[in-house]
Scaffold this motif. Structure first.
Motif, PDB file in Angstrom:
ATOM      1  N   TRP A 123       9.644   5.851  -0.678  1.00 12.35           N
ATOM      2  CA  TRP A 123       8.974   5.498   0.574  1.00 12.35           C
ATOM      3  C   TRP A 123       7.551   6.032   0.520  1.00 12.35           C
ATOM      4  O   TRP A 123       7.314   7.137   0.024  1.00 12.35           O
ATOM      5  CB  TRP A 123       9.721   6.103   1.765  1.00 12.35           C
ATOM      6  N   GLU A 124       6.598   5.246   1.021  1.00 16.05           N
ATOM      7  CA  GLU A 124       5.204   5.678   1.060  1.00 16.05           C
ATOM      8  C   GLU A 124       4.698   5.635   2.490  1.00 16.05           C
ATOM      9  O   GLU A 124       5.050   4.738   3.258  1.00 16.05           O
ATOM     10  CB  GLU A 124       4.334   4.764   0.194  1.00 16.05           C
ATOM     11  N   GLY A 125       3.833   6.584   2.828  1.00 10.24           N
ATOM     12  CA  GLY A 125       3.226   6.568   4.142  1.00 10.24           C
ATOM     13  C   GLY A 125       3.072   7.959   4.717  1.00 10.24           C
ATOM     14  O   GLY A 125       3.456   8.962   4.117  1.00 10.24           O
ATOM     15  N   ASN A 185      12.573  -0.135   3.393  1.00  5.15           N
ATOM     16  CA  ASN A 185      11.616   0.958   3.231  1.00  5.15           C
ATOM     17  C   ASN A 185      10.219   0.516   3.639  1.00  5.15           C
ATOM     18  O   ASN A 185       9.478   1.238   4.301  1.00  5.15           O
ATOM     19  CB  ASN A 185      11.581   1.428   1.776  1.00  5.15           C
ATOM     20  N   ASN A 186       9.833  -0.694   3.235  1.00  8.27           N
ATOM     21  CA  ASN A 186       8.483  -1.180   3.502  1.00  8.27           C
ATOM     22  C   ASN A 186       8.228  -1.421   4.977  1.00  8.27           C
ATOM     23  O   ASN A 186       7.078  -1.441   5.417  1.00  8.27           O
ATOM     24  CB  ASN A 186       8.235  -2.481   2.728  1.00  8.27           C
ATOM     25  N   HIS A 189       6.452   1.907   7.058  1.00  5.90           N
ATOM     26  CA  HIS A 189       5.273   2.628   6.599  1.00  5.90           C
ATOM     27  C   HIS A 189       4.391   3.043   7.770  1.00  5.90           C
ATOM     28  O   HIS A 189       4.285   2.344   8.769  1.00  5.90           O
ATOM     29  CB  HIS A 189       4.437   1.744   5.667  1.00  5.90           C
ATOM     30  N   PHE A 191       0.853   3.977   7.126  1.00  6.74           N
ATOM     31  CA  PHE A 191      -0.227   4.224   6.185  1.00  6.74           C
ATOM     32  C   PHE A 191      -1.463   4.779   6.880  1.00  6.74           C
ATOM     33  O   PHE A 191      -1.816   4.371   7.990  1.00  6.74           O
ATOM     34  CB  PHE A 191      -0.614   2.938   5.456  1.00  6.74           C
TER      35      PHE A 191
END
Length: 299
Positions: A123-125, A185-186, A189, A191
């Motif tokens: 996971w990104e963010g 997951n997307n 985010h 960001f």
């Protein structure tokens, strides 16, 4: 229940940003004692897994890598952050040379200097410094020792050669299938905006800007805090909600209680977070930047 079990720790970490679930107060390694360094036995007792075979592991993993644990530290009082030097990647979007892997203190299965194979969620963010990776099977590890794979899976051979295991991963019919969890997951985010270079751009990109005093900390870890605030003045934002009523406001770890700041925030479906990693929190002690912002809104 099977899916929930596989992804539990990533959900906890993401929830820390998305809905403000408290998983403990942060600190450094010394505050929580030494990170457990678990030595894995040469002969392991076989235990059941939520997975029935290797192809299921390969299918569900967003990232599959092998590498060596370089470092470990406390993210907060319940979570360990490992740094893995990636040596080989089998599946997923190309990772950095080093990645961050998180797990609960209660699991604590990895040792600095040892080599492992990881089947990971990603996971990104938020204010994490890098992508968040968590093992998809929280109860099993795969350690490489003298070209053998030490494991406790019932569906893998006991005397499993590293070379044979790597070939089995690469030849799995699931190796080119996207993980079924990738889309979910997307969708969550948060960001930060990394393209901003001027104050005008920061003002334009932010949903709320104002003077505040942090009054309490709901959650804290080594990277960020979720704070409650006293709102002194709003320069930009919605009239429908007082920011003092917002329960989730994420700011960098450096923000202190009872000091005055100007915050630039973005609204992520009711959860507020600084718009950029840098420059979105201006202390009153930074007199030049403080005056520049006040003059802008007095025009």
């Amino acid at each position: 229940m099977k899916i929930v079990k596989k992804r539990l720790w990533l959900i906890v970490l993401v929830s820390l940003l998305i809905v403000g679930v408290a998983i403990g107060l942060a600190g450094n390694k010394n505050e929580f004692g030494d990170i457990p360094q678990t030595e894995q036995a040469k002969s392991l007792i076989k235990t059941e897994s939520a997975y029935e075979d290797l192809d299921e592991l390969v299918r569900d993993a967003v990232i599959i890598v092998s590498g060596t644990i370089k470092d470990s530290s406390a993210l907060d009082s319940t979570t360990i952050e490992y740094v893995l030097d990636v040596e080989q990647q089998f599946k997923g979007e190309r990772t950095d040379e080093s990645i961050h892997i998180y797990e609960s203190y209660s699991d604590a299965r990895y040792t600095i200097g040892k080599e492992y194979v990881f089947f990971l969620d990603r996971w990104e963010g938020g204010l994490y410094p890098a992508a968040v990776h968590t093992p998809i099977d929280e109860e099993h590890s795969l350690r490489i020792e003298q070209d053998m794979i030490l494991h406790s899976y019932t569906f893998l051979e006991e005397d499993l050669q590293k070379r044979d295991f790597f070939e089995a991963i690469e030849n799995s019919p699931s190796i080119h299938e996207p993980s079924p969890f990738e889309d979910s997951n997307n969708s969550s985010h948060m960001f930060l905006n990394n393209s901003i270079s001027t104050l005008d751009e920061l003002v334009e990109a932010s949903d709320w800007i104002g003077r505040v005093i942090p009054t309490n900390i709901h959650i804290e870890n080594k990277y960020f805090k979720n704070i409650g605030i006293k709102e002194l003045e709003s320069f930009k934002g919605t009239d429908s909600q007082n920011l003092e009523e917002v329960t989730t406001i994420y700011v960098p770890k450096t923000v202190e209680l009872d000091k005055e700041y100007i915050l630039f925030l973005t609204n992520h479906s009711g959860t507020y977070q600084v718009t950029t990693r840098d420059n979105s929190v201006v202390s009153k002690e930074e007199s030049e930047e403080w005056q520049e912002i006040l003059l802008m809104f007095q025009k």
